[in-house]
Design a protein around this motif. Structure first.
Motif, mmCIF file in Angstrom:
data_model
loop_
_atom_site.group_PDB
_atom_site.id
_atom_site.type_symbol
_atom_site.label_atom_id
_atom_site.label_comp_id
_atom_site.label_asym_id
_atom_site.label_seq_id
_atom_site.Cartn_x
_atom_site.Cartn_y
_atom_site.Cartn_z
ATOM 1 N N ALA A 516 0.830 -1.209 0.000
ATOM 2 C CA ALA A 516 0.000 0.000 0.000
ATOM 3 C C ALA A 516 0.863 1.258 0.000
ATOM 4 O O ALA A 516 0.529 2.261 -0.649
ATOM 5 C CB ALA A 516 -0.928 -0.006 1.210
ATOM 6 N N ARG A 519 2.763 1.354 -3.436
ATOM 7 C CA ARG A 519 1.858 1.653 -4.540
ATOM 8 C C ARG A 519 1.714 3.152 -4.750
ATOM 9 O O ARG A 519 1.688 3.640 -5.890
ATOM 10 C CB ARG A 519 0.505 1.012 -4.240
ATOM 11 C CG ARG A 519 -0.520 1.172 -5.343
ATOM 12 C CD ARG A 519 -1.856 0.639 -4.886
ATOM 13 N NE ARG A 519 -2.846 0.769 -5.924
ATOM 14 C CZ ARG A 519 -4.158 0.808 -5.705
ATOM 15 N NH1 ARG A 519 -4.611 0.702 -4.456
ATOM 16 N NH2 ARG A 519 -5.012 0.912 -6.700
ATOM 17 N N SER A 535 -1.409 -0.142 -10.561
ATOM 18 C CA SER A 535 -2.850 -0.258 -10.816
ATOM 19 C C SER A 535 -3.482 -1.424 -10.055
ATOM 20 O O SER A 535 -4.703 -1.578 -10.049
ATOM 21 C CB SER A 535 -3.089 -0.428 -12.316
ATOM 22 O OG SER A 535 -2.574 -1.679 -12.770
ATOM 23 N N GLN A 536 -2.640 -2.257 -9.424
ATOM 24 C CA GLN A 536 -3.157 -3.423 -8.691
ATOM 25 C C GLN A 536 -3.554 -3.025 -7.268
ATOM 26 O O GLN A 536 -2.958 -2.135 -6.670
ATOM 27 C CB GLN A 536 -2.096 -4.521 -8.630
ATOM 28 C CG GLN A 536 -1.538 -4.931 -9.980
ATOM 29 C CD GLN A 536 -2.615 -5.496 -10.899
ATOM 30 O OE1 GLN A 536 -3.422 -6.332 -10.490
ATOM 31 N NE2 GLN A 536 -2.639 -5.016 -12.136
ATOM 32 N N GLU A 537 -4.535 -3.724 -6.713
ATOM 33 C CA GLU A 537 -4.977 -3.450 -5.343
ATOM 34 C C GLU A 537 -4.090 -4.145 -4.314
ATOM 35 O O GLU A 537 -3.975 -3.679 -3.172
ATOM 36 C CB GLU A 537 -6.434 -3.919 -5.160
ATOM 37 C CG GLU A 537 -7.448 -3.158 -6.005
ATOM 38 C CD GLU A 537 -7.543 -1.701 -5.587
ATOM 39 O OE1 GLU A 537 -7.342 -1.410 -4.380
ATOM 40 O OE2 GLU A 537 -7.785 -0.842 -6.462
ATOM 41 N N ARG A 538 -3.504 -5.251 -4.679
ATOM 42 C CA ARG A 538 -2.615 -6.003 -3.796
ATOM 43 C C ARG A 538 -1.473 -6.564 -4.642
ATOM 44 O O ARG A 538 -1.492 -6.433 -5.864
ATOM 45 C CB ARG A 538 -3.365 -7.132 -3.063
ATOM 46 C CG ARG A 538 -3.808 -8.246 -4.001
ATOM 47 C CD ARG A 538 -4.705 -9.280 -3.343
ATOM 48 N NE ARG A 538 -4.052 -10.022 -2.273
ATOM 49 C CZ ARG A 538 -3.315 -11.114 -2.447
ATOM 50 N NH1 ARG A 538 -3.078 -11.563 -3.674
ATOM 51 N NH2 ARG A 538 -2.806 -11.751 -1.421
ATOM 52 N N GLU A 543 -1.169 -11.808 -8.787
ATOM 53 C CA GLU A 543 -0.803 -10.569 -9.470
ATOM 54 C C GLU A 543 0.570 -10.688 -10.151
ATOM 55 O O GLU A 543 0.778 -10.198 -11.267
ATOM 56 C CB GLU A 543 -0.804 -9.400 -8.486
ATOM 57 C CG GLU A 543 -2.173 -9.023 -7.939
ATOM 58 C CD GLU A 543 -2.681 -9.998 -6.876
ATOM 59 O OE1 GLU A 543 -3.908 -10.075 -6.666
ATOM 60 O OE2 GLU A 543 -1.824 -10.688 -6.248
#
Length: 841
Positions: A516, A519, A535-538, A543
């Motif tokens: 986080a 990112r 662009s990924q959440e995790r 991923e």
């Protein structure tokens, strides 16, 4: 037949004589060390001759041969076959004495020394100098001889003259009117030489060759140049000035030697660089006419112009070819040079065009890129590339011929499906050379066609899933781990794969911060591949694998695949696996997971391979936990040894559950060292050092971001103590700023010995791997003594089996007072041992 006699400079130079240094001789090359040695000898001899006028000092030989132009009257002309450096230097010393005495004493010193020893006064201009250096040195020498304003220029001839002038000023005592006179007498009458003179009809070059073809006095390229001009008795001067001299000015001596080698390997790839002279001479001896030799010199000159474009692609006129040549140069594989030169030669002779040359070079680039991606970057690469030109099908267009050759046989030109599979599993970060890995990522970034391209040379490789696990990252991996999978094993499986790597240009690395936090920073990057990650959440296994697939699509679309219908190169590198297992030393073990990561495969086929193929040390391969896998069996059905008991007997601690000690486990990076996957990266000095002040600040910043203040302060305390005991610190310039503990200033950038590197992420690494190549710790007994001292530190356990590796321990240990104290004792012993050897007589 030759005649040898002892002589003096006076006897050698008096009378109407001229000594010409032939074109095949090297240029004047004496530096200050040789000049000082001669001057010291002259000074001492001059002093000795005050007491004994017969005293002499032998300074070597001069080998002479009658010049082809020698006649019954006029100036006696000789070729200086050997000893031109010595003879040229002595006449420069006489010029310095002449000019010094003329300036300080006046009188007729200039006329006297010129007429007796330096010039043939009444002869035509070409015959006037008694010594005529080789072509390139003549203007500088004539300036000294004629005492023009240009005398004593920046070249070596001028430097020698200036050196002697300064020494004469130093020794000239105003109260001793004869001191310089004694120097002159020592030079002219006291220095003794042996004059070896060949007779008419002797082959002067053969004499020269026998004196110099030892591999020490002259390089291979020098000998070949000399041979060529020996074969040009009448055209030599014209060919030298018009053809050879421009080539020699365009290419360095090493590049000329490279040119002669490339010319040979285009026909026979087995020829070594040590055979240049022998092989070229054998080829040229078949030519009988001087015009044929002249044509060969012209051909070399033409190829030399083409080689300049290979070595410096900015010289290439076609943009597409220039781009491909620059990329291959950046890749750093010189074995592509024969093909590159051959392609440019074909275009020069009208047998192909720039489009075909650029396409052929792109295929070679793709071949190199795809091999690196599947973990086969170095497997027989030199032989494959050197064989390209001799193996090309001349009936095909050259780009198609190159493509077909590289696609045939077992050359590991990876197909698209091989690339896709490799990006999921192969530890890209451990394969090939570090510059090539970073370069490939920059090339991939270029395929995004970013509107604002970033400065590639400022980018470094970033592990998004960090190399050091924290609680937050363990939590992410625990969510992705399947049954019977540990998050630590998943970390090792994913860490170095291409899907987890990107490029960053930040001054401060992102370290092991949670995704986080990373990112937010990645979103602002100017690197398109990095913004893709943001662009990924995790960031976990799904991923990373999905990104690997996206990168594979991009790579396969840009770099051409091998031609269809050829043998697959995607078979796992079982030879590497078997070599790694065989190389496991007694007292160590490894896991199926580590072997799978090493060759870019999976644990299941690795386990099957070990179980079904006879290989030494199979009992040293275990589960990641250190336990024997269920259903373990020997390949030999008659064998019933207990693999766990075998490990115990070899010295590996095993607990009550049969799990081998993890400190004895050879991880994937250590397996890579065992099998020499990347021998080219063994440094001669500390690698990639940064600017000290800036790098030290980065190190401290990273240290405090990764650890609690007590641990960070303890690390800095160790560094300060190392400096207090006389050591120095150097810092790396990679994305994680490493601190190197250097013995002293001489070690920095000069290949010295150092005991350890400290990574701010948490590892104190003991660099046994580098020590084994550096005295005095190339002595295994000293490395073992260091290991035992370090193991006296509470909490440290470095196994003996890793004396050729880079084992380490967590820096958190340094926060314990007793541990820090014992560590510093070991470091003080290390530095004392290293400095004692250096100070020994």
């Amino acid at each position: 037949m030759v005649i040898a006699k002892e002589t003096t400079l006076q006897e050698l130079l008096e009378g109407s004589k001229q000594y010409r240094v032939p074109l095949y001789q090297r240029t004047y090359s004496w530096g200050e060390a040789q000049l000082k040695r001669l001057w010291d000898d002259v000074e001492k001899l001059a002093d000795d001759r005050q007491h004994d006028q017969t005293a002499t000092h032998f300074i070597g030989s001069v080998v002479l041969a009658p010049s082809p132009g020698l006649g019954p009257v006029g100036v006696q002309e000789y070729l200086v076959v050997d000893g031109q450096q010595r003879l040229t230097t002595l006449t420069l010393l006489l010029c310095a004495i002449r000019d010094h005495r003329q300036a300080t004493e006046g009188g007729d010193h200039r006329q006297r020394l010129d007429e007796l020893f330096l010039t043939n006064k009444y002869r035509p201009a070409a015959e006037r100098p008694k010594v005529v250096p080789t072509q390139a040195d003549r203007p500088a020498y004539e300036a000294v001889l004629d005492a023009t304003p240009q005398a004593g220029g920046p070249d070596r001839v001028g430097a020698a003259y200036r050196y002697f002038r300064s020494q004469l000023v130093r020794v000239d005592d105003a109260d001793d009117p004869l001191d310089v006179d004694r120097i002159e007498g020592a030079v002219i009458r006291g220095l003794s030489l042996v004059s070896v003179t060949a007779q008419p009809g002797d082959n002067a070059y053969r004499i020269f060759e026998s004196l110099n073809n030892t591999g020490l006095a002259l390089k291979q390229g020098d000998l070949l140049r000399n041979y060529l001009f020996m074969r040009l008795p009448t055209a030599g001067e014209r060919v030298y000035n018009g053809v050879w001299l421009p080539l020699q000015q365009a290419l360095s001596s090493d590049d000329l030697e490279l040119l002669f080698w490339l010319d040979l390997v285009r026909k026979d790839s087995r020829i070594k660089q040590t055979e240049i002279y022998e092989q070229q001479q054998r080829r040229l001896e078949r030519l009988t006419m001087e015009t044929e030799i002249e044509a060969e010199v012209a051909r070399f000159a033409r190829l030399g112009r083409l080689l300049r474009s290979v070595l410096d692609p900015e010289q290439e006129h076609d943009p597409s070819v220039r781009r491909r040549l620059q990329r291959l140069k950046d890749w750093g594989t010189t074995t592509v040079y024969p093909l590159a030169l051959h392609l440019l030669d074909l275009r020069e002779r009208g047998q192909t065009d720039s489009a075909a040359v650029a396409q052929a070079l792109l295929v070679v680039e793709s071949f190199l890129v795809r091999r690196l991606l599947i973990g086969r970057a170095t497997a027989n690469i030199n032989r494959v590339l050197l064989d390209v030109v001799p193996s090309l099908d001349e009936n095909l267009p050259v780009d198609e011929a190159v493509h077909r050759y590289l696609s045939s046989g077992r050359k590991y030109f990876a197909r698209d499906d091989d690339v896709r599979a490799a990006l999921q599993t192969v530890p890209f970060y451990l394969n090939g050379r570090a510059p090539q890995r970073a370069l490939l990522l920059r090339w991939v970034e270029e395929t995004y066609h970013n509107r604002e391209p970033v400065q590639g040379d400022r980018l470094t490789i970033e592990h998004v899933l960090p190399q050091t696990l924290t609680e937050s990252w363990l939590e992410v991996l625990s969510e992705d781990a399947g049954e019977n999978e540990e998050p630590e094993d998943l970390h090792r499986e994913l860490l170095h794969t291409l899907g987890n790597l990107t490029l960053t240009g930040y001054n401060s690395p992102l370290g092991n911060k949670p995704f986080a936090v990373k990112r937010t920073t990645l979103q602002t990057s100017g690197v398109a591949m990095t913004r893709d990650i943001a662009s990924q959440e995790r960031w976990g296994r799904p991923e990373i694998l999905a990104r690997a697939d996206r990168l594979a699509d991009r790579i396969c679309a840009y770099w051409p695949a091998p031609l269809a219908g050829v043998r697959s190169a995607g078979e796992p590198a079982w030879d590497v696996l078997e070599a790694a297992v065989a190389a496991l030393p007694a007292g160590s073990w490894t896991s199926y997971l580590d072997l799978a990561a090493l060759i870019g495969s999976h644990q299941v086929p690795v386990g099957q391979r070990v179980a079904n193929h006879e290989m030494p040390n199979a009992h040293r391969v275990r589960k990641s936990s250190g336990a024997v896998p269920p259903g373990f069996r020997w390949n030999d059905p008659d064998r019933d040894d207990d693999p766990t008991e075998m490990l115990r007997q070899e010295g590996v601690p095993v607990d009550e559950q049969g799990r081998a000690d993890q400190s004895r486990r050879m991880r994937v990076d250590e397996l890579a060292v065992l099998v020499g996957l990347d021998p080219a990266e063994l440094p001669d000095a500390v690698p990639d050092l940064g600017e000290e002040d800036e790098a030290a600040s980065r190190f401290q910043e990273q240290l405090y971001s990764a650890h609690e203040p007590p641990v960070a302060k303890a690390v800095l305390s160790v560094l300060a103590a190392w400096q207090d005991m006389g050591g120095v610190l150097a810092y790396g310039s990679a994305d994680e700023t490493t601190a190197f503990l250097m013995v002293d200033e001489r070690d920095i950038r000069h290949g010295g010995v150092w005991p350890a590197a400290i990574y701010p992420s948490g590892k104190f690494e003991v660099v046994f791997q580098w020590m084994q190549y550096r005295p005095p710790f190339d002595d295994v007994a000293l490395r073992e003594a260091l290991r035992q001292r370090l193991n006296a530190v509470p909490g440290v356990n470095l196994p003996a089996v890793k004396l050729a590796m880079r084992p380490g321990f967590e820096v958190t240990l340094l926060a314990e007072g007793r541990s820090q104290e014992r560590l510093l004792e070991a470091l003080a012993w290390f530095r004392g041992t290293a400095t004692a050897v250096r100070s020994a007589p």
